[in-house]
Design a protein around this motif. Structure first.
Motif, PDB file in Angstrom:
ATOM      1  N   ALA A 166       3.183 -11.211  -2.026  1.00 20.73           N
ATOM      2  CA  ALA A 166       2.857 -10.637  -0.735  1.00 20.73           C
ATOM      3  C   ALA A 166       1.210 -10.999  -0.376  1.00 20.73           C
ATOM      4  O   ALA A 166       1.036 -11.088   0.899  1.00 20.73           O
ATOM      5  CB  ALA A 166       3.055  -9.070  -0.685  1.00 20.73           C
ATOM      6  N   ASP A 167       0.606 -11.253  -1.305  1.00 17.58           N
ATOM      7  CA  ASP A 167      -1.016 -11.324  -1.015  1.00 17.58           C
ATOM      8  C   ASP A 167      -1.327 -12.753  -0.990  1.00 17.58           C
ATOM      9  O   ASP A 167      -2.516 -13.231  -0.985  1.00 17.58           O
ATOM     10  CB  ASP A 167      -1.615 -10.629  -2.239  1.00 17.58           C
ATOM     11  CG  ASP A 167      -1.739 -11.351  -3.511  1.00 17.58           C
ATOM     12  OD1 ASP A 167      -0.532 -11.989  -3.752  1.00 17.58           O
ATOM     13  OD2 ASP A 167      -2.308 -10.964  -4.361  1.00 17.58           O
ATOM     14  N   LYS A 168      -0.190 -13.717  -0.898  1.00 16.70           N
ATOM     15  CA  LYS A 168      -0.529 -15.165  -0.864  1.00 16.70           C
ATOM     16  C   LYS A 168       0.258 -15.779   0.500  1.00 16.70           C
ATOM     17  O   LYS A 168       1.038 -15.050   1.258  1.00 16.70           O
ATOM     18  CB  LYS A 168       0.293 -15.655  -1.919  1.00 16.70           C
ATOM     19  CG  LYS A 168      -0.144 -15.397  -3.413  1.00 16.70           C
ATOM     20  CD  LYS A 168      -1.672 -15.605  -3.868  1.00 16.70           C
ATOM     21  CE  LYS A 168      -2.093 -15.297  -5.314  1.00 16.70           C
ATOM     22  NZ  LYS A 168      -3.479 -15.718  -5.540  1.00 16.70           N
ATOM     23  N   THR A 169      -0.341 -16.760   0.897  1.00 17.29           N
ATOM     24  CA  THR A 169       0.459 -17.669   2.096  1.00 17.29           C
ATOM     25  C   THR A 169       0.999 -19.018   1.453  1.00 17.29           C
ATOM     26  O   THR A 169       0.464 -19.620   0.265  1.00 17.29           O
ATOM     27  CB  THR A 169      -0.648 -18.083   3.092  1.00 17.29           C
ATOM     28  OG1 THR A 169      -1.651 -18.636   2.525  1.00 17.29           O
ATOM     29  CG2 THR A 169      -1.281 -16.752   3.779  1.00 17.29           C
TER      30      THR A 169
ATOM     31  N   ARG B 265       0.903  -1.125  -0.025  1.00 18.50           N
ATOM     32  CA  ARG B 265      -0.135  -0.124  -0.063  1.00 18.50           C
ATOM     33  C   ARG B 265       0.835   1.420  -0.053  1.00 18.50           C
ATOM     34  O   ARG B 265       0.646   2.268  -0.788  1.00 18.50           O
ATOM     35  CB  ARG B 265      -1.109   0.167   1.253  1.00 18.50           C
ATOM     36  CG  ARG B 265      -2.459  -0.661   1.297  1.00 18.50           C
ATOM     37  CD  ARG B 265      -3.112  -0.285   2.205  1.00 18.50           C
ATOM     38  NE  ARG B 265      -2.722  -0.403   3.435  1.00 18.50           N
ATOM     39  CZ  ARG B 265      -2.600  -1.520   4.056  1.00 18.50           C
ATOM     40  NH1 ARG B 265      -3.016  -2.682   3.705  1.00 18.50           N
ATOM     41  NH2 ARG B 265      -2.259  -1.842   5.585  1.00 18.50           N
ATOM     42  N   THR B 266       1.716   1.301   0.882  1.00 15.95           N
ATOM     43  CA  THR B 266       2.596   2.560   1.168  1.00 15.95           C
ATOM     44  C   THR B 266       3.491   2.668  -0.264  1.00 15.95           C
ATOM     45  O   THR B 266       3.721   3.821  -0.666  1.00 15.95           O
ATOM     46  CB  THR B 266       3.473   2.581   2.216  1.00 15.95           C
ATOM     47  OG1 THR B 266       4.304   1.446   2.311  1.00 15.95           O
ATOM     48  CG2 THR B 266       2.661   2.560   3.516  1.00 15.95           C
ATOM     49  N   ALA B 267       3.960   1.798  -0.848  1.00 19.65           N
ATOM     50  CA  ALA B 267       4.699   1.813  -1.916  1.00 19.65           C
ATOM     51  C   ALA B 267       4.156   1.962  -3.175  1.00 19.65           C
ATOM     52  O   ALA B 267       4.939   1.886  -4.256  1.00 19.65           O
ATOM     53  CB  ALA B 267       5.763   0.619  -2.011  1.00 19.65           C
ATOM     54  N   GLN B 268       2.675   1.765  -3.259  1.00 23.85           N
ATOM     55  CA  GLN B 268       1.891   1.809  -4.280  1.00 23.85           C
ATOM     56  C   GLN B 268       2.371   0.808  -5.350  1.00 23.85           C
ATOM     57  O   GLN B 268       2.558   1.143  -6.691  1.00 23.85           O
ATOM     58  CB  GLN B 268       1.812   3.071  -4.851  1.00 23.85           C
ATOM     59  CG  GLN B 268       1.204   4.273  -3.998  1.00 23.85           C
ATOM     60  CD  GLN B 268       1.117   5.676  -4.633  1.00 23.85           C
ATOM     61  OE1 GLN B 268       1.912   5.889  -5.612  1.00 23.85           O
ATOM     62  NE2 GLN B 268       0.434   6.390  -3.983  1.00 23.85           N
ATOM     63  N   VAL B 269       2.496  -0.501  -4.751  1.00 23.57           N
ATOM     64  CA  VAL B 269       2.989  -1.693  -5.628  1.00 23.57           C
ATOM     65  C   VAL B 269       1.506  -2.749  -5.381  1.00 23.57           C
ATOM     66  O   VAL B 269       1.201  -2.895  -4.324  1.00 23.57           O
ATOM     67  CB  VAL B 269       4.127  -2.386  -4.899  1.00 23.57           C
ATOM     68  CG1 VAL B 269       4.537  -3.737  -5.644  1.00 23.57           C
ATOM     69  CG2 VAL B 269       5.260  -1.318  -5.161  1.00 23.57           C
ATOM     70  N   LEU B 270       1.563  -3.303  -6.584  1.00 22.85           N
ATOM     71  CA  LEU B 270       0.440  -4.410  -6.499  1.00 22.85           C
ATOM     72  C   LEU B 270       0.876  -5.510  -5.557  1.00 22.85           C
ATOM     73  O   LEU B 270       2.321  -5.996  -5.939  1.00 22.85           O
ATOM     74  CB  LEU B 270       0.122  -4.846  -7.901  1.00 22.85           C
ATOM     75  CG  LEU B 270      -0.551  -4.037  -9.168  1.00 22.85           C
ATOM     76  CD1 LEU B 270      -0.522  -4.458 -10.386  1.00 22.85           C
ATOM     77  CD2 LEU B 270      -1.699  -3.498  -8.365  1.00 22.85           C
ATOM     78  N   PRO B 271       0.493  -6.027  -4.860  1.00 19.41           N
ATOM     79  CA  PRO B 271       0.603  -7.134  -3.973  1.00 19.41           C
ATOM     80  C   PRO B 271       1.291  -8.349  -4.571  1.00 19.41           C
ATOM     81  O   PRO B 271       2.183  -8.944  -4.019  1.00 19.41           O
ATOM     82  CB  PRO B 271      -0.856  -7.516  -2.997  1.00 19.41           C
ATOM     83  CG  PRO B 271      -1.451  -6.291  -3.033  1.00 19.41           C
ATOM     84  CD  PRO B 271      -1.272  -5.856  -4.617  1.00 19.41           C
ATOM     85  N   HIS B 272       0.687  -8.792  -5.685  1.00 25.35           N
ATOM     86  CA  HIS B 272       1.246  -9.881  -6.408  1.00 25.35           C
ATOM     87  C   HIS B 272       2.478  -9.792  -7.037  1.00 25.35           C
ATOM     88  O   HIS B 272       3.077 -10.833  -7.595  1.00 25.35           O
ATOM     89  CB  HIS B 272       0.025 -10.397  -7.502  1.00 25.35           C
ATOM     90  CG  HIS B 272      -0.026  -9.462  -8.527  1.00 25.35           C
ATOM     91  ND1 HIS B 272      -0.964  -8.573  -8.726  1.00 25.35           N
ATOM     92  CD2 HIS B 272       0.783  -9.677  -9.947  1.00 25.35           C
ATOM     93  CE1 HIS B 272      -0.659  -8.051  -9.916  1.00 25.35           C
ATOM     94  NE2 HIS B 272      -0.144  -8.554 -10.688  1.00 25.35           N
ATOM     95  N   GLN B 273       2.895  -8.240  -6.993  1.00 26.78           N
ATOM     96  CA  GLN B 273       4.270  -8.136  -7.629  1.00 26.78           C
ATOM     97  C   GLN B 273       5.380  -8.163  -6.432  1.00 26.78           C
ATOM     98  O   GLN B 273       6.419  -7.740  -6.878  1.00 26.78           O
ATOM     99  CB  GLN B 273       4.404  -6.863  -8.611  1.00 26.78           C
ATOM    100  CG  GLN B 273       3.384  -7.022  -9.759  1.00 26.78           C
ATOM    101  CD  GLN B 273       3.394  -5.586 -10.636  1.00 26.78           C
ATOM    102  OE1 GLN B 273       3.382  -4.580  -9.931  1.00 26.78           O
ATOM    103  NE2 GLN B 273       3.426  -5.536 -11.916  1.00 26.78           N
ATOM    104  N   LEU B 274       4.948  -8.119  -5.341  1.00 31.00           N
ATOM    105  CA  LEU B 274       5.694  -7.901  -4.204  1.00 31.00           C
ATOM    106  C   LEU B 274       6.277  -9.265  -3.753  1.00 31.00           C
ATOM    107  O   LEU B 274       5.249  -9.976  -3.241  1.00 31.00           O
ATOM    108  CB  LEU B 274       5.201  -7.112  -3.175  1.00 31.00           C
ATOM    109  CG  LEU B 274       6.144  -6.805  -1.873  1.00 31.00           C
ATOM    110  CD1 LEU B 274       7.532  -6.269  -1.958  1.00 31.00           C
ATOM    111  CD2 LEU B 274       5.158  -6.094  -0.727  1.00 31.00           C
ATOM    112  N   ALA B 275       7.424  -9.720  -3.741  1.00 30.01           N
ATOM    113  CA  ALA B 275       7.900 -10.839  -3.526  1.00 30.01           C
ATOM    114  C   ALA B 275       8.392 -10.820  -1.593  1.00 30.01           C
ATOM    115  O   ALA B 275       9.087 -10.086  -1.345  1.00 30.01           O
ATOM    116  CB  ALA B 275       9.207 -11.565  -3.982  1.00 30.01           C
ATOM    117  N   LYS B 276       7.519 -11.578  -1.008  1.00 35.33           N
ATOM    118  CA  LYS B 276       7.958 -11.869   0.407  1.00 35.33           C
ATOM    119  C   LYS B 276       8.731 -13.293   0.554  1.00 35.33           C
ATOM    120  O   LYS B 276       8.485 -14.388   0.058  1.00 35.33           O
ATOM    121  CB  LYS B 276       6.585 -11.702   1.183  1.00 35.33           C
ATOM    122  CG  LYS B 276       5.701 -12.802   1.168  1.00 35.33           C
ATOM    123  CD  LYS B 276       4.702 -12.593   2.231  1.00 35.33           C
ATOM    124  CE  LYS B 276       3.385 -13.660   2.190  1.00 35.33           C
ATOM    125  NZ  LYS B 276       2.526 -13.268   3.225  1.00 35.33           N
TER     126      LYS B 276
END
Length: 159
Positions: free
Chosen positions: A62-65, A34-45
């Motif tokens: 980031a939007d997965k478990t 949210r703060t970085a304005q990145v789509l969660p599916h593009q953020l690798a955690k």
């Protein structure tokens, strides 16, 4: 804090190209997106797991478990469980807790990447603190993660 020298050295050795994006401090992957304005599916955690055979880093959007049972089966490991924060902190002394870059190989850790991340044209990842993300093209991310194992082991969490 800049990105950890271990990470920057690893990326440099592999000729990885990336951009550093700063954002407001965050405390979770969802908040980072949210703060970085990145789509969660593009953020690798990164999710650090362990069993009696050692540690493994699972890298998921980031939007997965992580489907722990499925991942255990993929890796042929029966007792995988989430690592506790104190163990993670002791392994990644150069990173803020909760901001471990999803490049376990830089720390000598077995790493497995979920195939869903390969579907993105760009991938963002934690840079070792709660204010920086590294941005890579799909090709750069793919090349960087070519030494890691791959598979499908994540799901969308139930709300």
């Amino acid at each position: 804090m800049s990105i950890p020298s271990r990470l920057s050295s690893y990326l440099d050795e592999r000729g990885a190209r990336y951009e550093i994006h700063t954002h407001q401090p965050s405390h979770s992957s969802a908040e980072t997106a949210r703060t970085a304005q990145v789509l969660p599916h593009q953020l690798a955690k990164s999710v650090i797991l362990e069993d009696d055979n050692g540690y493994v880093m699972a890298v998921v959007p980031a939007d997965k478990t992580v489907m722990l049972g499925h991942l255990s089966q993929l890796l042929g490991r029966k007792e995988l469980r989430l690592s506790d924060e104190s163990r993670i902190a002791s392994m990644f002394l150069d990173c803020d807790l909760g901001a471990v870059p999803p490049v376990g190989m830089a720390w000598g850790m077995e790493t497995i990447v979920d195939d869903e991340l390969e579907a993105s044209d760009v991938v963002y990842m934690e840079g070792g603190d709660h204010e920086r993300l590294l941005r890579m093209s799909h090709d750069q991310f793919h090349d960087l993660m070519s030494v890691a194992q791959h598979g499908h082991f994540c799901k969308t969490p139930l709300h």
